[in-house]
Design an enzyme around this catalytic site. Structure first.
Site, PDB file in Angstrom:
ATOM      1  N   CYS A  79       0.825  -1.202   0.000  1.00 53.82           N
ATOM      2  CA  CYS A  79       0.000   0.000   0.000  1.00 53.82           C
ATOM      3  C   CYS A  79       0.869   1.265   0.000  1.00 53.82           C
ATOM      4  CB  CYS A  79      -0.991  -0.039   1.160  1.00 53.82           C
ATOM      5  SG  CYS A  79      -2.400   1.047   0.867  1.00 53.82           S
ATOM      6  N   HIS A 167      -3.789  -5.330   0.786  1.00 52.14           N
ATOM      7  CA  HIS A 167      -3.175  -5.738   2.058  1.00 52.14           C
ATOM      8  C   HIS A 167      -3.183  -7.255   2.209  1.00 52.14           C
ATOM      9  CE1 HIS A 167      -2.699  -1.746   3.896  1.00 52.14           C
ATOM     10  NE2 HIS A 167      -3.714  -1.434   3.110  1.00 52.14           N
ATOM     11  N   GLU A 169      -1.789  -8.905   4.426  1.00 50.82           N
ATOM     12  CA  GLU A 169      -1.664  -9.294   5.831  1.00 50.82           C
ATOM     13  C   GLU A 169      -3.005  -9.460   6.533  1.00 50.82           C
ATOM     14  OE1 GLU A 169      -0.876  -6.452   4.444  1.00 50.82           O
ATOM     15  OE2 GLU A 169      -1.171  -4.698   5.731  1.00 50.82           O
ATOM     16  N   ASP A 226       3.402 -14.747  31.198  1.00 54.84           N
ATOM     17  CA  ASP A 226       4.669 -14.157  30.756  1.00 54.84           C
ATOM     18  C   ASP A 226       5.806 -14.389  31.753  1.00 54.84           C
ATOM     19  OD1 ASP A 226       3.001 -13.284  28.793  1.00 54.84           O
ATOM     20  OD2 ASP A 226       2.888 -11.223  29.515  1.00 54.84           O
TER      21      ASP A 226
HETATM   22  N1  ATP Z   1       2.246 -10.827  42.811  1.00 57.34           N
HETATM   23  C1  ATP Z   1       3.408 -10.607  42.184  1.00 57.34           C
HETATM   24  N2  ATP Z   1       4.568 -10.999  42.745  1.00 57.34           N
HETATM   25  C2  ATP Z   1       5.742 -10.767  42.135  1.00 57.34           C
HETATM   26  N3  ATP Z   1       5.868 -10.172  40.950  1.00 57.34           N
HETATM   27  C3  ATP Z   1       4.758  -9.767  40.341  1.00 57.34           C
HETATM   28  C4  ATP Z   1       3.466  -9.950  40.913  1.00 57.34           C
HETATM   29  N4  ATP Z   1       2.542  -9.422  40.087  1.00 57.34           N
HETATM   30  C5  ATP Z   1       3.223  -8.930  39.036  1.00 57.34           C
HETATM   31  N5  ATP Z   1       4.548  -9.138  39.168  1.00 57.34           N
HETATM   32  C6  ATP Z   1       5.610  -8.743  38.235  1.00 57.34           C
HETATM   33  O1  ATP Z   1       5.203  -7.604  37.513  1.00 57.34           O
HETATM   34  C7  ATP Z   1       5.139  -7.882  36.119  1.00 57.34           C
HETATM   35  C8  ATP Z   1       3.970  -7.165  35.520  1.00 57.34           C
HETATM   36  O2  ATP Z   1       2.785  -7.741  36.011  1.00 57.34           O
HETATM   37  P1  ATP Z   1       1.520  -7.836  35.100  1.00 57.34           P
HETATM   38  O3  ATP Z   1       0.533  -8.754  35.690  1.00 57.34           O
HETATM   39  O4  ATP Z   1       1.126  -6.437  34.769  1.00 57.34           O
HETATM   40  O5  ATP Z   1       2.212  -8.448  33.812  1.00 57.34           O
HETATM   41  P2  ATP Z   1       1.721  -9.387  32.679  1.00 57.34           P
HETATM   42  O6  ATP Z   1       2.202  -8.805  31.405  1.00 57.34           O
HETATM   43  O7  ATP Z   1       0.292  -9.746  32.876  1.00 57.34           O
HETATM   44  O8  ATP Z   1       2.627 -10.638  32.919  1.00 57.34           O
HETATM   45  P3  ATP Z   1       2.212 -12.001  33.569  1.00 57.34           P
HETATM   46  O9  ATP Z   1       1.554 -12.748  32.458  1.00 57.34           O
HETATM   47  O10 ATP Z   1       3.496 -12.576  34.011  1.00 57.34           O
HETATM   48  O11 ATP Z   1       1.280 -11.695  34.707  1.00 57.34           O
HETATM   49  C9  ATP Z   1       5.038  -9.407  36.017  1.00 57.34           C
HETATM   50  O12 ATP Z   1       5.544  -9.908  34.805  1.00 57.34           O
HETATM   51  C10 ATP Z   1       5.862  -9.835  37.220  1.00 57.34           C
HETATM   52  O13 ATP Z   1       7.237  -9.846  36.893  1.00 57.34           O
HETATM   53  N1  GLN Z   2      -3.288   1.711   3.720  1.00 58.31           N
HETATM   54  C1  GLN Z   2      -2.385   2.557   3.234  1.00 58.31           C
HETATM   55  O1  GLN Z   2      -1.194   2.349   3.304  1.00 58.31           O
HETATM   56  C2  GLN Z   2      -2.936   3.823   2.668  1.00 58.31           C
HETATM   57  C3  GLN Z   2      -1.880   4.667   2.023  1.00 58.31           C
HETATM   58  C4  GLN Z   2      -2.368   6.081   1.733  1.00 58.31           C
HETATM   59  N2  GLN Z   2      -2.637   6.752   2.985  1.00 58.31           N
HETATM   60  C5  GLN Z   2      -3.610   6.038   0.862  1.00 58.31           C
HETATM   61  O2  GLN Z   2      -4.678   6.365   1.329  1.00 58.31           O
HETATM   62  O3  GLN Z   2      -3.527   5.706  -0.305  1.00 58.31           O
END
Ligand code: ATP
Ligand code: GLN
Ligand code: XMP
Ligand code: MG
Length: 510
Positions: A79, A167, A169, A226
């Site tokens: 695009c 697109h 994707e 995570d």
């Molecule tokens: N109860 C807890 N004890 C220890 N560390 C924590 C706790 N809660 C969160 N954390 C830490 O803070 C980070 C961010 O927490 P959050 O829940 O926002 O993350 P997340 O992206 O949901 O990751 P996750 O899937 O691991 O929960 C976590 O990844 C962890 O490292």
């Molecule tokens: N989806 C796009 O990349 C659009 C490109 C540009 N803004 C257009 O309208 O043509």
């Protein structure tokens, strides 16, 4: 360095989807904003130029020098990317007489083009543009068209450079995946060997090499996907030199603290549980504003975590479960997204503690984290656990927080969540929970008047939590849960079901 495709982002809403499509082919790729386009390195096997909300006719529009890539590796402009390449080469891009959004069909295809191999005539493609390529530079040959768009795709003679107006994707381009496959595997020659197992092996090796032989690593574990997957990877690399810390903030689900600690110990992880409930409750006394509550929880969390981390001798590293969407959000063309709710994490700690940061999941999307977790043997209950906010039940008790309210909510929440599991509905919803409302309502129980609390059940379907719809749960199920909560949880006499979508509502009520 694994071989990779570089995606240059011009701010399209679909840029992440390009990455998803390439990753699905088991090929590693990275998104970089066009403003910091990396130099060509040996691992870069091809470049994709994304779409953009800008118009190439605007003198202010993104217009980076692409000569470092063109003719040296295959390039695919999508695009805006296609329009940009055409214009830079001396072609003409003009406003389209009719703006094209939505489906179109390729009624002309060059059967000899490797990009279009096996695509079918009349293939549905998705368009979203207001500009159109009126004339191509010499040596740029049309390889596909639609009834409305003469230049739906082109190839640059003597190079492996392509431009496409549609697109590939988005899933509405029904053969888009095939086109991406042709580009990434055939034209760029990628090996499609970037699998979860491959990732685990190479990441464990990388961690072994990065973390010194006597270094200790600290990781906050939340029981979520995570941090748990990050822990397993680190555990493979450095064993007991990984020190997990799991904090009970008094705002977890019923029995969650014990259960999660138990699962971690079963996995052989070196984890310390820290029950800091009273500290959190003390910090929350009298607070009713959602953001103030979040801040108090975040601050207390950092204090507790900091104190516990100081107890680990020789700590050099703080590990974090940062995943790719977090990274993209903070570096994207549009800049860090606006804060709707301040999410708590352990940010702020490193400067204070003088620790280096290690983030083994930085390159992965959420579903890839799950696949890696699966490859590492993470149990189903953690792997497929619903997301749970860091501030936990603290943002599901509207108004001020007391241990009594937490207890009430924990019991109602357990009935709802266990019910979802018993009815086989848990994996069908993306997230579920109960909100304790700061109001009382009149009821009648055994001929007696009651004046008790109201709870709202919330269950949503979603892909990434950014948008969500309320889950259409069966009435029989809702009736059963409502009955159980009112009969079993003394202090609650009314249950309502939240039927708001996001947007305009959010998933949490605070
Ligand atoms: N109860 C807890 N004890 C220890 N560390 C924590 C706790 N809660 C969160 N954390 C830490 O803070 C980070 C961010 O927490 P959050 O829940 O926002 O993350 P997340 O992206 O949901 O990751 P996750 O899937 O691991 O929960 C976590 O990844 C962890 O490292
Ligand atoms: N989806 C796009 O990349 C659009 C490109 C540009 N803004 C257009 O309208 O043509
Ligand atoms: O770690 C977190 N700290 C927070 O402060 C926070 N607020 C919301 N959430 C979670 O984010 C997702 C989207 O929630 P909202 O629609 O309510 O913004 C949902 O999954 C929410 O549970 C949080 N997670
Ligand atoms: Mg979490």
């Amino acid at each position: 360095m694994p071989e990779q495709i570089l995606i240059l982002d011009f701010g399209s809403q679909y840029t992440q989807l390009i990455a998803r499509r390439i990753r699905e082919l088991n090929v590693y790729c990275e998104i970089h904003p066009y403003t910091s386009a990396p130099d060509l390195t040996e691992d870069i096997r091809g470049v994709v130029l994304s779409g953009s909300p800008c118009s190439v006719r605007d003198p202010e529009a993104p217009n980076p020098d692409l000569s470092r890539y063109l003719g040296r590796v295959p390039v695919l402009g999508v695009c805006y990317g296609a329009q940009l390449l055409a214009q830079q080469g001396g072609g003409e891009v003009l406003p389209a007489t009719i703006r094209e959004y939505g489906r179109a069909r390729l009624n002309h295809l060059d059967p000899a083009s490797p990009l279009l191999r096996d695509l079918t005539i009349d293939s549905q493609v998705w368009m979203s543009h207001g500009d159109t390529i009126k004339s191509l530079p010499s040596g740029y040959n049309i390889i596909a068209g639609t009834p409305e768009v003469a230049v739906a795709a082109y190839h640059v003679q003597g190079q492996q450079t392509y431009g496409i107006q549609f697109h590939p994707e988005v899933t509405h381009s029904t053969e888009g995946k095939l086109l991406m496959r042709n580009f990434v595997l055939d034209i760029c020659g990628c090996a499609a060997d970037w699998t979860p197992e491959h990732f685990v092996d190479s990441m464990v090796l990388a961690l072994e090499n990065t973390i010194g032989p006597a270094d200790q690593v600290i990781l906050g574990l939340s029981g979520g996907v995570d941090s748990s997957v990050a822990a397993l990877l680190l555990h493979r690399a450095i064993g007991p030199r990984l020190h997990g810390i799991f904090v009970n903030n008094g705002l977890l689900r019923q029995d969650e603290y014990e259960q999660v600690l138990h699962s971690y110990k079963d996995l052989g992880l070196n984890v310390r549980g820290v029950d800091a409930s009273t500290e959190f409750y003390a910090a929350l006394v009298g607070l009713t504003d959602p953001e103030l509550k979040r801040k108090a929880i975040g601050r207390t969390f950092i204090e507790v975590f900091d104190r516990e981390a100081q107890k680990v001798d020789g700590a050099r590293w703080l590990a974090q479960g940062t995943i790719y969407p977090d990274v993209i959000e903070s570096v994207s063309v549009k800049g860090p997204a606006v804060t709707i709710k301040s999410h708590h994490n352990v940010g702020g700690l490193p400067e204070k503690m003088n620790l280096k940061i290690v983030e083994p999941l930085r390159a992965l999307f959420k579903d890839e984290v799950r696949q890696v977790g699966d490859a590492l043997g993470l149990p189903h209950n953690i792997l497929h656990r619903h997301p749970f906010p860091g501030p936990g039940l603290g943002i599901r008790i509207l108004g001020d927080i007391t241990p009594q309210k937490v207890d009430l909510l924990q019991r109602a929440d357990a009935i709802f969540i266990n019910g979802l599991k018993d009815y086989g509905l848990y994996d069908q919803v993306w997230q579920a929970g109960v909100m304790l409302l700061p109001i009382q309502s009149v009821g009648v129980m055994g001929d007696e008047r009651t004046y008790e609390q109201v709870v709202a059940l919330r269950a949503v379907t979603s892909v990434d939590g950014m948008t969500a719809d309320w889950a259409h749960l069966p009435y029989d199920f809702l009736a059963d849960v409502s009955n159980k909560i009112i009969n079993q949880v003394r202090g609650i006499n009314r249950v309502v079901y939240d039927i708001s979508s996001k947007p305009p509502a959010t998933i949490e009520w605070e």
